[in-house]
Design an enzyme around this catalytic site. Structure first.
Site, short mmCIF file in Angstrom:
data_model
loop_
_atom_site.label_atom_id
_atom_site.label_comp_id
_atom_site.label_asym_id
_atom_site.label_seq_id
_atom_site.Cartn_x
_atom_site.Cartn_y
_atom_site.Cartn_z
N GLU A 92 -1.02 -8.69 5.24
CA GLU A 92 -0.89 -8.76 6.71
C GLU A 92 -2.33 -8.91 7.45
O GLU A 92 -2.34 -9.22 8.60
CB GLU A 92 -0.11 -7.57 7.36
CG GLU A 92 -0.68 -6.42 7.49
CD GLU A 92 -0.52 -5.41 6.28
OE1 GLU A 92 -0.93 -4.51 6.27
OE2 GLU A 92 -0.41 -6.17 5.00
N CYS A 131 0.76 -1.13 0.04
CA CYS A 131 -0.05 0.04 0.01
C CYS A 131 0.88 1.33 0.07
O CYS A 131 1.51 1.51 -1.27
CB CYS A 131 -1.02 0.09 1.14
SG CYS A 131 -2.41 1.03 0.87
N ILE A 146 -7.25 -0.87 1.52
CA ILE A 146 -7.72 0.13 2.24
C ILE A 146 -7.10 1.40 1.86
O ILE A 146 -5.87 1.48 1.93
CB ILE A 146 -7.20 0.08 3.76
CG1 ILE A 146 -7.88 -1.30 4.42
CG2 ILE A 146 -7.69 1.13 4.67
CD1 ILE A 146 -7.28 -1.72 5.66
N HIS A 152 -3.27 -5.33 1.47
CA HIS A 152 -2.63 -5.81 2.56
C HIS A 152 -2.84 -7.04 2.95
O HIS A 152 -3.80 -7.61 3.56
CB HIS A 152 -3.48 -4.81 3.85
CG HIS A 152 -3.30 -3.47 3.92
ND1 HIS A 152 -2.44 -2.81 4.60
CD2 HIS A 152 -3.96 -2.59 3.11
CE1 HIS A 152 -2.64 -1.28 4.25
NE2 HIS A 152 -3.23 -1.28 3.52
#
Length: 191
Positions: A170, A79, A132, A168
């Site tokens: 993670e 990101c 996001i 993302h």
């Protein structure tokens, strides 16, 4: 394998948790002293790229990290990390590291409310992607491999030892991106 995670702002703790869960030694990079011990890879997490860029300069981390990336240290930018690696930003702002021959569009998917989860193809496998306030890649230079697209937008690329993704990993239970990054590290170590 020892991986440093830029920990000046953003989702660094989440990356460290995943790395530890996968049995990889991980440590936070907060100041130049953290760069004194050798490490095999670097993660630039999601967050606010303009804040990260300012802190990289303020903390004296910019030059040593740019040198390591330029010397072939494997790096994963997620990101905001993608924006830090990009050679060009379509808004015309000055790039940060500028080590990947890509142009990115910041906040391309809109505000926080525009965040979403989807399944898309990444390097020959369908994976869950969480976006996001994500960027996407609008142009790639020669030598840049496109690894994933969503809705006809480029969301994952690789150039040599640099891997940049708009989503993302993670924040999902799918570790495909990390496994590719680990292979990049292992292949470099084998050279």
């Amino acid at each position: 394998m020892r991986i440093g995670v830029l920990a000046v702002q953003g989702a660094f703790a989440e990356h460290i948790n995943v790395l530890k869960k996968l049995g990889v030694e991980a440590f936070e990079i907060r100041n130049t002293g953290d760069l004194s011990a050798p490490f095999d890879g670097l993660i630039l997490p999601g967050g606010e790229s303009t804040v990260m860029k300012k802190l990289l300069h303020d903390l004296g981390l910019f030059e040593p990290l740019k040198e390591k990336i330029g010397s072939g240290l494997p790096v994963l930018g997620t990101c905001a990390g993608m924006i830090l690696l990009a050679k060009n930003i379509d808004s015309g702002e000055d790039p940060c590291f500028g080590t990947m021959d890509i142009t990115v569009k910041r906040n391309a998917y809109g505000r926080q409310l525009g965040s979403f989860v989807c399944t898309a193809r990444f390097a020959d496998k369908d994976i869950t992607m969480r976006f996001i306030r994500a960027p996407y890649v609008t142009e790639v230079g020669s030598g840049v491999e496109i690894l994933a697209e969503h809705d006809n937008k480029i969301v994952a690329v690789r150039q040599n030892e640099q891997l940049a993704i708009a989503f993302h990993p993670e924040l999902t239970d799918d570790h495909t991106v990390y496994k590719l990054f680990f292979r990049m590290i292992e292949n470099r170590a084998a050279k």
